[in-house]
Design a protein around this motif. Sequence first.
Motif, short mmCIF file in Angstrom:
data_model
loop_
_atom_site.label_atom_id
_atom_site.label_comp_id
_atom_site.label_asym_id
_atom_site.label_seq_id
_atom_site.Cartn_x
_atom_site.Cartn_y
_atom_site.Cartn_z
N PHE A 57 -3.95 1.75 -4.66
CA PHE A 57 -2.64 1.15 -4.35
C PHE A 57 -2.57 -0.27 -4.93
O PHE A 57 -1.52 -0.73 -5.36
N VAL A 58 -3.71 -0.94 -4.95
CA VAL A 58 -3.77 -2.28 -5.55
C VAL A 58 -3.75 -2.17 -7.07
O VAL A 58 -3.03 -2.91 -7.75
N ASP A 113 0.05 4.85 6.91
CA ASP A 113 -0.14 5.80 8.02
C ASP A 113 -0.22 7.23 7.50
O ASP A 113 -1.05 8.03 7.96
N ALA A 114 0.64 7.56 6.56
CA ALA A 114 0.63 8.91 5.99
C ALA A 114 -0.68 9.16 5.24
O ALA A 114 -1.26 10.25 5.31
N VAL A 115 -1.15 8.15 4.52
CA VAL A 115 -2.41 8.28 3.78
C VAL A 115 -3.56 8.54 4.75
O VAL A 115 -4.40 9.42 4.52
N SER A 116 -3.59 7.81 5.85
CA SER A 116 -4.66 8.01 6.84
C SER A 116 -4.62 9.42 7.42
O SER A 116 -5.66 10.06 7.58
N SER A 155 9.33 -2.09 -6.03
CA SER A 155 8.41 -2.88 -5.22
C SER A 155 7.06 -2.18 -5.15
O SER A 155 6.91 -1.01 -5.52
N TYR A 156 6.10 -2.90 -4.60
CA TYR A 156 4.78 -2.30 -4.42
C TYR A 156 4.84 -1.08 -3.51
O TYR A 156 4.04 -0.16 -3.64
N ALA A 157 5.81 -1.04 -2.60
CA ALA A 157 5.93 0.13 -1.73
C ALA A 157 6.34 1.38 -2.52
O ALA A 157 5.90 2.49 -2.20
N ASP A 158 7.19 1.20 -3.54
CA ASP A 158 7.55 2.35 -4.39
C ASP A 158 6.32 2.88 -5.11
O ASP A 158 6.12 4.10 -5.22
N LEU A 159 5.49 1.97 -5.61
CA LEU A 159 4.28 2.40 -6.32
C LEU A 159 3.33 3.12 -5.36
O LEU A 159 2.71 4.12 -5.71
N SER A 160 3.25 2.62 -4.14
CA SER A 160 2.37 3.26 -3.16
C SER A 160 2.91 4.62 -2.73
O SER A 160 2.14 5.55 -2.51
N LEU A 161 4.23 4.72 -2.65
CA LEU A 161 4.82 6.02 -2.31
C LEU A 161 4.58 7.02 -3.43
O LEU A 161 4.28 8.20 -3.18
N PHE A 162 4.68 6.56 -4.67
CA PHE A 162 4.31 7.41 -5.81
C PHE A 162 2.89 7.95 -5.63
O PHE A 162 2.63 9.14 -5.78
N GLN A 163 1.97 7.05 -5.29
CA GLN A 163 0.57 7.46 -5.16
C GLN A 163 0.38 8.42 -3.99
O GLN A 163 -0.41 9.37 -4.07
N LEU A 164 1.10 8.21 -2.90
CA LEU A 164 1.03 9.15 -1.78
C LEU A 164 1.48 10.54 -2.25
O LEU A 164 0.81 11.54 -1.94
N VAL A 165 2.58 10.60 -2.97
CA VAL A 165 3.07 11.90 -3.44
C VAL A 165 2.07 12.52 -4.43
O VAL A 165 1.78 13.72 -4.35
N GLU A 166 1.55 11.71 -5.33
CA GLU A 166 0.51 12.20 -6.25
C GLU A 166 -0.65 12.83 -5.49
O GLU A 166 -1.12 13.92 -5.81
N GLY A 167 -1.10 12.11 -4.49
CA GLY A 167 -2.25 12.57 -3.72
C GLY A 167 -1.94 13.84 -2.95
O GLY A 167 -2.76 14.77 -2.91
#
Lengths: 239, 239
Positions: free
Chosen positions: B17-18, B105-108, B169-181
């Motif tokens: 995410f970073v 939270d979703a990642v966890s 925003s960084y949240a969009d990038l993190s949401l992308f990564q959540l969906v990827e995962g």
Amino acid sequence: MAYDLYYWPGIQGRGEFVRLALEEAGADYVDVARRPDRGGIGALSGLLAEGGPRPSFACPVLKDGDLLIGQTAAILLYLGPRLGLVGESEAERIRTHQLQLTVADAVSEAHDTHHPIASSLYYEDQKPEAARAAKIFREERLPAFLGWFEHVLATNPAGPACLVGARLSYADLSLFQLVEGLRYAFPRATARVLAATPKLAALHAAVARRPRIAAYLASDRRERFNEDGIFRRYPELDG
Amino acid sequence: MAYDLYYWPGIQGRGEFVRLALEEAGADYVDVARRPDRGGIGALSGLLAEGGPRPSFACPVLKDGDLLIGQTAAILLYLGPRLGLVGESEAERIRTHQLQLTVADAVSEAHDTHHPIASSLYYEDQKPEAARAAKIFREERLPAFLGWFEHVLATNPAGPACLVGARLSYADLSLFQLVEGLRYAFPRATARVLAATPKLAALHAAVARRPRIAAYLASDRRERFNEDGIFRRYPELDG
């Protein structure tokens, strides 16, 4: 103008981390779902179902004027400077937030000891799994988290009275609540760890003695711990 | 001066995410543990064991000059304004952070599907429990989280291209990564949900097409998903 806090009545839950900050600061706030004259639990359900242009996935939700904020740590990030519960510098604020998030991780793991399979199932439907999870939590995670906070206090250049600098922050209040909850849920295991973490035990005791916190804890605004919340006393999980 | 990122090599994990934020911004950074000339994994272990006056419980840890910051969301809170990956107003910044914490939270929960009893045990030691947890995650939580993000996009007053305002925003990038995962770990269940969440699917696709993200994903700086990370493809958990 008063802050409106939306959280489930009947449990401390994650709302408690916000309440402790508001209480310590003597802030004017309304615990909406516990106030029938403000719509009670219906107002909370409505907010979660609706949320307008700023929906929240879950509560607690804080309303400040037109602003709605969800997620406990985000609420505290917002309230910290307003309530005088965080340092002035960016470094102190980020550090305080990092520690808050680590408290939150410990809180989640403590919760998951009694709900390892799913929050939507009853404890009674996951008791053997909970017993396995709780054993590892007691033996590995509880000492790891509390030992780490002891280390943070011991290495604070400003001394061990607070987590960050020499000023009480929302993270100290949240750490107090984590220790309170662990003492309730795992009295034997937590007593063993606290005997080896004197700085943390001292911080916990010092927070409990603060006049506004002491008054709050003795009031009926403080929900009692119970077996519907995050921290539950199931003796079989305390080893 | 370059940022130093400390994270376990060999997995995407929470460090990703970073990384996505640093890569999108074209920031100069060193992935320390993957660089033998910078001390490699020993430098990371040393940092976690030591940490000086600002210890971190776990990685990722970001070093910026003298400042050390742990906790993924706290790192992104710090980097957001510096990398141009968050709005200017306090309201936008708090909102972005709230959404980041909900992604976390979703990642966890996604992680805990394969490790419901304890992270310190092997998957092979908790397979029946994982099967129970994953079924409820697939059927209840995955649709709840992704459906909620769809709702956030649909109700964003500035339009559904981003989570907050009209700016990535960084949240969009993190949401992308959540969906990827999730697509990696639960390909069947996630495809079903994404078919019903077109705005989220579009955001995911748009992030993947951003030039710096696309170049990063194709590079060897991007670790591949594997069965050591947060998102693991165990077909038996995809139902």
